[in-house]
Structures are given as C-alpha cells and as structure tokens.
Write an enzyme that holds these catalytic residues in place. Structure first.
Site: not given
Ligand code: PGA
Length: 250
Positions: A9, A11, A96, A166, A212
């Site tokens: 992802n 983002k 988010e 998540e 993470s």
């Molecule tokens: P991250 O994000 O691996 O940076 O914690 C995961 C996500 O939001 O899908």
C-alpha cells in the site's frame, strides 16, 4: 490450502517515474514466488504501473473508490472506471480513510458491493485503536467491523473478499502486533465469518495482517495458521525490502 497474498500500500507516495522504476526493479526479484503480489498505488500511477506490470506476476490495485457508478461526485473514481483500465484490486475502508475521510461501516459495505459487482477484488481493512485494545474491546470491534462490511453478501461473494486486519496502533508506528496477538485477532475474524457464512467460506477467505510489516517480522507473522500474508505500507516503498517480504516461504 489458502494462498499467501502480499499487497503493498503505497499510500500518497511515488511519482509516475518512481513507480515505473520500482516495478522494473521489483519484477525480477519476485518473478519466482508462489505468493500473490499486489501493488496498491495512487490513481496517478495506475496507468503506468499497469503497463509495466503487463506479462509479469505483479497485480495492480487502487487504494479507494466511490460506491456510485457515475454522477456528480467531483474528485471521485468509480469501480467501473478502475475495472475498465485493468485494475484488479482495490483497498476499501483503510483506517486512514475511516479517520480522515469520514469512511464508515456503511460506506465500506456499499463500496464492497460495488467493487464485487464490477469484478474488482476488494481488500477490506478492519482494526482496533490503542484505546479500544487497552479496554479489551479488540475482538468486539474487529468482528463487528467485519460483519458490517460483509453484510448482505452471499458466501460466494465473501470468498472473493480479502480482509486485512490492521490494528491502528501498529500502522506506521514501527510497533507490530506479536504474531500470537495477530493470529488471535485473525482467528476471531475467521470464527465470525464461520458463524454467519459457514465453515467452508471461513476456511477459504484470505485474511492478511497489516501494521509495520517488515522483512524482519514477516516470516513469523505469515507462518501463523490463520494469517494469509500481509498489507504492507512503509516497507512496500523499497523494492528490495518489499521483495524479501513477498518471497515468504513456508
Ligand atoms: P505500515 O502501513 O506497514 O506502514 O504500518 C500498513 C497500512 O497502513 O496498510
């Protein structure tokens, strides 16, 4: 046996030239994996990454969509629009989006139905906040989010949905759920699906862990019996690191 699905992802990161370079670099590193490899990219990278990924085992997804098929929704993109340019996956209800863009269980459910109707494969995110975890509400929150997201779907449709568990406190924080905690939550989601849609459906649905994920913890997480891969944010922005996560072997 369920397959492992590893989705990046990105983002709001990666300009088209960076996206093109990324796919070029990733392709030889992941070409022999048995796992499913997906990159969920910003809308502006879809066209470029779809072109670059043609003929490879890398699949492309979007990070959001609107539930209506067309109309006066300035700035929005429909499932049909994504499907017609060759997009295969779409993330729905990322925390988010729930936190900053007023996504609710109801809009998540509507988006899911629209995605399935247009033959997009949805990756639906559920997860508890730190406060909810500390209050001991994790199981209630995530099973409730799952039930509401899937409401009105047939068992056959549920099997086409990928769920990403998540925990919000683990996203972008460097704090990963322990493999046992992640397994416990994902097992609870699977039990909830079994209660509503039956054991066979529950056994078939792909449930990922996200929050993470890095190459240093992915092996342990993805080895858990109920965890079918991951949704990877930060670590999916580096092709070498993401390839290490993708190349998981049991
Ligand atoms: P991250 O994000 O691996 O940076 O914690 C995961 C996500 O939001 O899908």
């Amino acid at each position: 046996m369920r397959r492992k699905v590893i989705a990046g992802n990105w983002k709001m990161n990666m300009l088209p030239n960076e996206a093109i370079e990324f796919v070029q670099k990733l392709e030889p590193l992941v070409k022999d994996t048995k796992n499913e490899v997906i990159l969920c990219v910003p809308y502006t990278d879809l066209f470029y990454t779809l072109n670059m990924a043609q003929g490879t085992n890398i699949k492309i997804g979007a990070q959001n969509m609107h539930y209506e098929s067309k109309g006066a929704f300035t700035g929005e993109v429909s499932a049909e629009m994504l499907k017609c340019i060759g997009v295969e996956y779409v993330i729905i209800g990322h925390s988010e989006r729930r936190a900053y863009f007023a996504e609710t269980d109801e809009t998540v459910n509507k988006k899911l139905k629209s995605a399935l109707k247009n033959e997009l494969k949805p990756i639906v995110c559920v997860g508890e906040s730190l406060e909810q975890r500390e209050k001991g509400e994790t199981k209630d929150i995530i099973t409730n989010q799952t039930r509401l997201a899937l409401e009105g779907l047939s068992p056959e449709e549920v099997e086409k949905v990928i769920i990403a568990y998540e925990p919000i406190w683990a996203i972008g924080t460097g704090k990963t759920a322990t493999a046992n905690d992640a397994e416990e939550s994902i097992h609870a989601i699977r039990e909830e699906i079994s209660k509503i849609y039956g054991q066979d459906t529950s056994d078939r649905v792909i449930i990922q862990y996200g929050g993470s994920v890095k190459s240093s913890n992915s092996q342990e997480l993805f080895s858990m019996p109920d965890i079918d891969g991951g949704l990877v944010g930060g670590a999916s922005l580096d092709a070498n690191e993401f390839a290490k996560i993708v190349n998981f072997e049991n």
